[in-house]
Design a protein around this motif. Structure first.
Motif, PDB file in Angstrom:
ATOM      1  N   ALA A 132       0.744  -1.031   0.152  1.00 38.88           N
ATOM      2  CA  ALA A 132       0.015   0.072  -0.166  1.00 38.88           C
ATOM      3  C   ALA A 132       0.951   1.316  -0.058  1.00 38.88           C
ATOM      4  O   ALA A 132       0.292   2.369  -0.680  1.00 38.88           O
ATOM      5  CB  ALA A 132      -0.818  -0.097   1.208  1.00 38.88           C
TER       6      ALA A 132
ATOM      7  N   LEU B  96      -4.019  -7.174   1.521  1.00 38.89           N
ATOM      8  CA  LEU B  96      -5.539  -7.614   1.325  1.00 38.89           C
ATOM      9  C   LEU B  96      -6.071  -7.394   2.664  1.00 38.89           C
ATOM     10  O   LEU B  96      -5.471  -7.256   3.851  1.00 38.89           O
ATOM     11  CB  LEU B  96      -5.064  -9.160   1.431  1.00 38.89           C
ATOM     12  N   PRO B  97      -7.477  -7.197   2.620  1.00 39.88           N
ATOM     13  CA  PRO B  97      -7.962  -6.754   3.629  1.00 39.88           C
ATOM     14  C   PRO B  97      -8.318  -7.824   4.797  1.00 39.88           C
ATOM     15  O   PRO B  97      -8.551  -8.827   4.478  1.00 39.88           O
ATOM     16  CB  PRO B  97      -9.449  -6.339   3.150  1.00 39.88           C
TER      17      PRO B  97
ATOM     18  N   ARG C 155     -11.037 -10.753   4.367  1.00 39.88           N
ATOM     19  CA  ARG C 155     -10.503 -11.735   3.547  1.00 39.88           C
ATOM     20  C   ARG C 155      -9.439 -12.619   4.116  1.00 39.88           C
ATOM     21  O   ARG C 155      -9.595 -13.824   4.034  1.00 39.88           O
ATOM     22  CB  ARG C 155      -9.752 -10.958   2.289  1.00 39.88           C
TER      23      ARG C 155
ATOM     24  N   THR D 239     -13.120  -8.712  -9.847  1.00 42.89           N
ATOM     25  CA  THR D 239     -12.405  -7.802  -9.153  1.00 42.89           C
ATOM     26  C   THR D 239     -12.224  -8.338  -7.537  1.00 42.89           C
ATOM     27  O   THR D 239     -11.605  -7.635  -6.973  1.00 42.89           O
ATOM     28  CB  THR D 239     -13.102  -6.550  -9.011  1.00 42.89           C
TER      29      THR D 239
ATOM     30  N   ALA E  13      -8.499  -7.952  -5.949  1.00 41.60           N
ATOM     31  CA  ALA E  13      -8.025  -7.255  -7.005  1.00 41.60           C
ATOM     32  C   ALA E  13      -7.430  -8.280  -8.301  1.00 41.60           C
ATOM     33  O   ALA E  13      -6.687  -8.188  -9.138  1.00 41.60           O
ATOM     34  CB  ALA E  13      -6.543  -6.565  -6.490  1.00 41.60           C
TER      35      ALA E  13
ATOM     36  N   GLN F 224      -7.597  -1.340  -6.415  1.00 42.52           N
ATOM     37  CA  GLN F 224      -7.263  -2.196  -5.227  1.00 42.52           C
ATOM     38  C   GLN F 224      -5.716  -2.597  -5.037  1.00 42.52           C
ATOM     39  O   GLN F 224      -5.195  -2.792  -6.241  1.00 42.52           O
ATOM     40  CB  GLN F 224      -7.826  -3.265  -4.995  1.00 42.52           C
ATOM     41  N   THR F 225      -5.083  -2.330  -4.045  1.00 38.29           N
ATOM     42  CA  THR F 225      -3.677  -2.523  -3.690  1.00 38.29           C
ATOM     43  C   THR F 225      -3.346  -3.940  -4.028  1.00 38.29           C
ATOM     44  O   THR F 225      -3.949  -4.987  -3.618  1.00 38.29           O
ATOM     45  CB  THR F 225      -3.180  -2.467  -2.386  1.00 38.29           C
TER      46      THR F 225
ATOM     47  N   GLY G 212      -1.711   0.008  -7.206  1.00 43.81           N
ATOM     48  CA  GLY G 212      -3.252  -0.347  -7.382  1.00 43.81           C
ATOM     49  C   GLY G 212      -3.326  -0.616  -8.670  1.00 43.81           C
ATOM     50  O   GLY G 212      -2.792  -0.581  -9.506  1.00 43.81           O
TER      51      GLY G 212
ATOM     52  N   GLN H 162      -6.045  -1.165 -11.514  1.00 38.81           N
ATOM     53  CA  GLN H 162      -7.107  -0.595 -12.107  1.00 38.81           C
ATOM     54  C   GLN H 162      -7.836  -1.575 -12.839  1.00 38.81           C
ATOM     55  O   GLN H 162      -7.220  -2.181 -13.991  1.00 38.81           O
ATOM     56  CB  GLN H 162      -6.664   0.545 -12.784  1.00 38.81           C
TER      57      GLN H 162
END
Ligand SMILES: NC(=O)C1=CN([C@@H]2O[C@H](COP(=O)(O)OP(=O)(O)OC[C@H]3O[C@@H](n4cnc5c(N)ncnc54)[C@H](OP(=O)(O)O)[C@@H]3O)[C@@H](O)[C@H]2O)C=CC1
Ligand SMILES: O=C(O)CCC(=O)C(=O)O
Length: 518
Positions: free
Chosen positions: A21, A88-89, A92, A288, A291, A326-327, A363, A365
């Motif tokens: 990030a 990652l979040p 997840r 998506t 990512a 998203q990263t 990121g 796209q």
């Protein structure tokens, strides 16, 4: 690193995690393994191979469950470190941790049930002419296994992921090679496995974790004569490099490499006419997810051109345009994604339908692109995997051409068909051609989010994997690390427990061709 029970800081170069990030290098520095570290790990694994293979399956089951407990006991320290190293979040990663532990527990269940041994007994027939000997066969561990952790699933496909779980379940010691994108995560998980080995009183060589600051140690691991099989998830180039090393050994060994896949989605005409918009929305969700860094990502959409496909493309484009970047997992993966997308956007026969928002240092796209069947068939490079949230829609003039496009595809992990009952005759015509290409066929869904189950196949013909007969997810994955050994006229006292007449392990057996429950 963990060389057997020992905590070792390698002195062969350094490996740092990077927060994708921010691009910031994360402390601490991890040391790369020296050839001497690798030698020790392989020697310990070879020493552990026989006693670990001979361990009662129920004890190996307890050991696998203990690894899961120790991973859960790492608590939030683990989640925080994986978030930092992968971008990652949390949700997840908490889900992925659950999947990792459930995978270990699934194999514990497999060991207790005993089907994996595939015991077959053909009792002697001394009065037959010619007499038949007593024949008994069961699956046995193949020996020490090298596991290469994947970047995109730092838990479920990494140090204690599916390859390690299935190899340990089979009774094979594991030398794991950490992915350099998540060294801190690897250390935490490695410690959990090492502690579980000690708690179970197993030989320390059952598990080692090594780091590599370049390719040399990973390559030497595959070349080491004590290693008997390799598990890998990553790029086609990496997988093929390991296959080549394995092929050139004095004793070539199997490399189970899961590599590239674009997972075709076939939209049949009636389904498209009835639900183009809803299908498009779900498609963008799958495309998506994470990512797009899933090998099951839907990178290719095949459909017959017309008003219904136009509606799908418009709806998917609209859904995608609103999405933030998203990263991505690593700077290298982000730049490989950008290069792949640039090649597509620069292609004379490809049109851009929509791009997601830009943003972030690394990121990804999202992107949706469209081409014709004619161009797709003429340009082989249009089916190269772009690892990330990019997908190509191929407009086909009719179903016959769509079939030709399917025939031109490389091997895939999955294919999804979207149908309503009125499409079934057309689907029946195309299914055999799709089936020839994939490990898993699914209906009205997308392949991302593989269920860890007994009936799962996460495999497929090359280049999806290096061996279409296998799976890397689900309980069948254990078969990669087993081999059948037949005992002919062996005295009862010398037989392994699985094959003894009284069936002390209580396993199911095929006796003289008839199945007997355990
Ligand atoms: N289809 C899929 O499931 C996936 C595809 N990818 C693709 O791979 C690209 C790179 O990602 P990454 O995850 O790093 O995958 P790589 O295949 O590059 O690396 C995976 C592992 O294999 C090792 N390795 C690779 N090549 C060699 C070699 N020649 N000799 C010894 N070891 C080797 C790497 O070590 P080291 O990094 O230390 O060199 C790493 O531990 C992505 O951009 C994407 O295109 C990635 C993940 C999953
Ligand atoms: O979709 C999944 O759950 C697994 C995907 C996978 O195996 C991978 O991306 O390497």
């Amino acid at each position: 690193m963990f060389i057997g029970a020992h905590e070792v800081t390698g002195s062969n170069g350094q490996v740092f995690g990077i927060d994708p990030a921010t691009g910031e290098q994360l402390d601490p520095a991890f040391g790369g393994a020296t050839p001497a570290d690798l030698e020790r790990a392989c020697a310990l694994a070879a020493e552990a191979a026989e006693p670990f293979a001979a361990l009662a399956p129920a004890k190996r089951a307890d050991f696998l469950e203990s690894i899961a407990e120790k991973i859960m006991a790492l608590g939030d320290d683990l989640i925080v470190r994986v978030m930092q190293e992968s971008g990652l979040p949390r949700a997840r990663l908490e889900g992925e941790r659950g999947r990792t532990c459930n995978q270990l527990r699934l194999f514990a269940g497999v060991l207790r049930a005993g089907h994996y041994l595939d015991v077959r007994i053909d009792p002697a027939l001394p009065d037959r002419a010619p007499p038949r000997p007593d024949l008994r066969v069961a699956n046995e561990a193949i020996g020490p296994v090298a596991v290469f952790g994947a970047s995109n699933f730092p838990l479920a496909f990494s140090v204690a992921g599916g390859d390690t779980a299935s190899a340990l379940a089979a009774g094979c010691p594991v030398v794991a090679k950490a992915h350099p994108a998540h060294p801190g995560t690897s250390e935490l998980i490695g410690r959990a496995v090492r502690d579980a080995v000690a708690a179970a009183g197993l030989p320390e060589g059952v598990f080692s974790l090594i780091m590599d600051s370049g390719h040399a140690i990973g390559a030497a691991l595959v070349a080491d004569p004590r290693i008997k099989a390799v598990g890998f998830t990553g790029s086609r180039r990496g997988g093929l490099a390991l296959l080549e090393i394995a092929r050139q050994r004095a004793e070539p060994i199997p490399v189970y490499a899961e590599m590239s896949s674009i997972n075709p989605v076939v939209l049949f005409p009636r389904a498209l006419a009835e639900k183009a918009e809803a299908t498009a929305k779900a498609f963008v969700g799958s495309l998506t997810l994470g990512a797009g860094q899933f090998c099951t990502n839907p990178g290719l959409v095949l459909a017959v051109e017309g008003e219904a496909l136009d509606r799908f493309v418009i709806a998917a484009g609209e859904a995608l345009t609103t999405l933030p970047a998203q990263t991505m997992l690593t700077p290298g993966i982000a730049s490989a994604y950008r290069e792949g997308v640039a090649a597509l956007t620069g292609h004379a026969d490809v049109e851009i339908v929509a791009r997601g928002a830009e943003g972030g240092q690394h990121g990804g796209q999202a992107g949706l692109f469209v081409t014709s069947a004619e161009a797709f068939l003429a340009h082989r490079e249009l089916q190269d995997e772009i690892f990330g949230a990019a997908s190509l829609v191929v407009r086909c003039p009719d179903l016959a051409t769509l079939g030709t496009v399917i025939d031109a595809l490389e091997g895939q992990l999955t294919a999804a068909i979207h149908i309503v009952p009125a499409d079934e005759p057309a689907a029946a015509d195309l299914l055999p051609r799709l089936r020839a290409k994939v490990g898993r066929l699914l209906v009205n869904g997308y392949g991302t989010g593989v269920e860890v189950a007994h009936a799962m196949v996460h495999g497929g013909p090359y280049p999806a994997t290096s061996d279409a007969r296998t799976t890397s997810v689900g309980s069948l994955a254990i078969a990669r690390f087993l081999r059948p050994v037949c005992y002919q006229d062996m005295p009862e006292a010398l037989l392994p427990d699985a094959l003894k007449q009284a069936n002390p392990l209580g396993v199911p057996r095929l006796v003289d061709g008839a199945m007997q429950a355990g």
